[in-house]
Motif scaffolding. Structure first.
Motif, PDB file in Angstrom:
ATOM      1  N   LEU A  81      51.849  17.637   1.996  1.00 49.84           N
ATOM      2  CA  LEU A  81      52.572  19.340   1.887  1.00 49.84           C
ATOM      3  C   LEU A  81      52.189  20.360   3.166  1.00 49.84           C
ATOM      4  O   LEU A  81      53.054  20.958   3.660  1.00 49.84           O
ATOM      5  N   GLU A  82      50.980  19.702   3.378  1.00 47.44           N
ATOM      6  CA  GLU A  82      49.926  21.276   4.380  1.00 47.44           C
ATOM      7  C   GLU A  82      50.825  20.471   5.773  1.00 47.44           C
ATOM      8  O   GLU A  82      50.527  21.507   6.038  1.00 47.44           O
ATOM      9  N   TYR A 128      43.615   7.531  -2.504  1.00 55.14           N
ATOM     10  CA  TYR A 128      44.461   8.530  -3.444  1.00 55.14           C
ATOM     11  C   TYR A 128      45.880   9.410  -3.443  1.00 55.14           C
ATOM     12  O   TYR A 128      46.128   9.151  -2.266  1.00 55.14           O
ATOM     13  N   ARG A 143      47.493  11.205  -4.733  1.00 53.63           N
ATOM     14  CA  ARG A 143      47.149  13.126  -4.789  1.00 53.63           C
ATOM     15  C   ARG A 143      46.855  13.565  -3.581  1.00 53.63           C
ATOM     16  O   ARG A 143      47.355  14.496  -2.788  1.00 53.63           O
ATOM     17  N   GLU A 144      45.965  12.977  -2.482  1.00 50.78           N
ATOM     18  CA  GLU A 144      45.595  13.356  -1.490  1.00 50.78           C
ATOM     19  C   GLU A 144      46.255  13.767   0.028  1.00 50.78           C
ATOM     20  O   GLU A 144      46.489  14.275   0.745  1.00 50.78           O
ATOM     21  N   LEU A 196      58.320  14.363  -4.259  1.00 47.68           N
ATOM     22  CA  LEU A 196      57.804  15.532  -3.793  1.00 47.68           C
ATOM     23  C   LEU A 196      59.131  15.493  -2.385  1.00 47.68           C
ATOM     24  O   LEU A 196      58.995  16.609  -1.881  1.00 47.68           O
ATOM     25  N   ALA A 253      49.537  12.825  -1.203  1.00 48.84           N
ATOM     26  CA  ALA A 253      50.566  13.946  -1.047  1.00 48.84           C
ATOM     27  C   ALA A 253      50.572  15.637  -0.011  1.00 48.84           C
ATOM     28  O   ALA A 253      51.398  15.715   0.096  1.00 48.84           O
ATOM     29  N   ARG A 254      49.012  15.499  -0.381  1.00 49.46           N
ATOM     30  CA  ARG A 254      48.894  16.860  -0.172  1.00 49.46           C
ATOM     31  C   ARG A 254      48.438  17.437   1.219  1.00 49.46           C
ATOM     32  O   ARG A 254      49.056  17.819   1.824  1.00 49.46           O
ATOM     33  N   ARG A 255      47.768  16.533   1.907  1.00 52.65           N
ATOM     34  CA  ARG A 255      47.727  16.450   3.275  1.00 52.65           C
ATOM     35  C   ARG A 255      49.525  16.184   4.248  1.00 52.65           C
ATOM     36  O   ARG A 255      49.837  17.267   4.803  1.00 52.65           O
ATOM     37  N   LEU A 267      54.840   9.803  -3.796  1.00 54.10           N
ATOM     38  CA  LEU A 267      55.648  11.411  -2.852  1.00 54.10           C
ATOM     39  C   LEU A 267      57.082  11.226  -3.394  1.00 54.10           C
ATOM     40  O   LEU A 267      57.717  12.384  -2.708  1.00 54.10           O
TER      41      LEU A 267
END
Length: 224
Positions: A162-163, A153, A155-156, A200, A158-160, A197
């Motif tokens: 960003l974190e 995924y 989005r997963e 972002l 990308a989320r990580r 990505l």
């Protein structure tokens, strides 16, 4: 005859100290790790027996605990010592990589990813998260299973990223079959991640496929 009675230049430990580890055979290096043999067999003899029984150094090092401990002369203490030694090696590679720019050490990146992923009996998809100067922030496994059946995924990822405050990343996954040649699915997933990505402003610098003795780079293939 025990190793203590061998000529000094033929004893594995003394040979290593005089000539360096590269001068030793797999059996000699393994004998130093084992330290002692079994009744009637020196440590070198035992090491040779083990390499023959498991089919080489890699299958021996990657054997699970039941298979490893079932062999005469080995046991849970030796297995634990081996796992600790292998983990120290992986952490040493990680510390070397963390000190510099990942893109200036492509061979080290390959060695690190091989140490992390080649032994896995299942397929894993992972990433090296990098800061804006391409220094390592963290290596993480993100998805498990074949890429055709276990979704990756964007989005997963990308989320990580960003974190962790990542500015770039290097993708990696292994092929348990041992064949490192990327599939069409590998290329499609890479493009999806690049596109997601990129929105972002996070760059995907490369994607490595880890096989048995070979690591394929998408960048070197001209695909990125």
């Amino acid at each position: 005859m025990g190793i203590n009675h061998w000529p000094e230049g033929e004893r594995p430990r003394e040979k290593l100290l005089q000539m360096g580890a590269l001068a030793l055979s797999d059996a000699e290096l393994l004998a130093i790790f084992l330290r002692v043999g079994v009744p009637g067999r020196s440590a070198v003899d035992l090491a040779r027996d083990l390499l023959a029984e498991f089919g080489g150094l890699r299958p021996l090092l990657e054997a699970d605990q039941p298979a490893f401990c079932a062999v005469k002369g080995l046991g849970s203490a030796t297995y634990a010592q081996l796992q600790a030694t292998l983990e120290l090696s992986r952490r040493h590679l990680a510390s070397q990589l963390a000190r510099g720019n990942a893109l200036t050490s492509p061979a080290l990146v390959r060695h690190y990813l091989t140490a992390q992923m080649r032994h896995l009996g299942h397929e894993e998809f992972a990433a090296l998260f990098l800061d804006t100067q391409h220094r390592i922030i963290r290596f993480e496994s993100l998805f498990r299973g074949t890429l055709d059946s276990a979704s990756v995924y964007p989005r997963e990822v990308a989320r990580r990223a960003l974190e962790l405050g990542a500015g770039a990343l290097i993708l990696a996954h292994n092929h348990p079959s041992g064949v490192a040649e990327p599939s069409d699915a590998d290329r499609r997933i890479t493009r999806r991640l690049q596109d997601a990505l990129g929105l972002l402003d996070i760059r995907v610098l490369d994607h490595f496929v880890v096989g048995d003795g070979e690591v394929v780079s998408f960048t070197e293939r001209g695909w990125m």
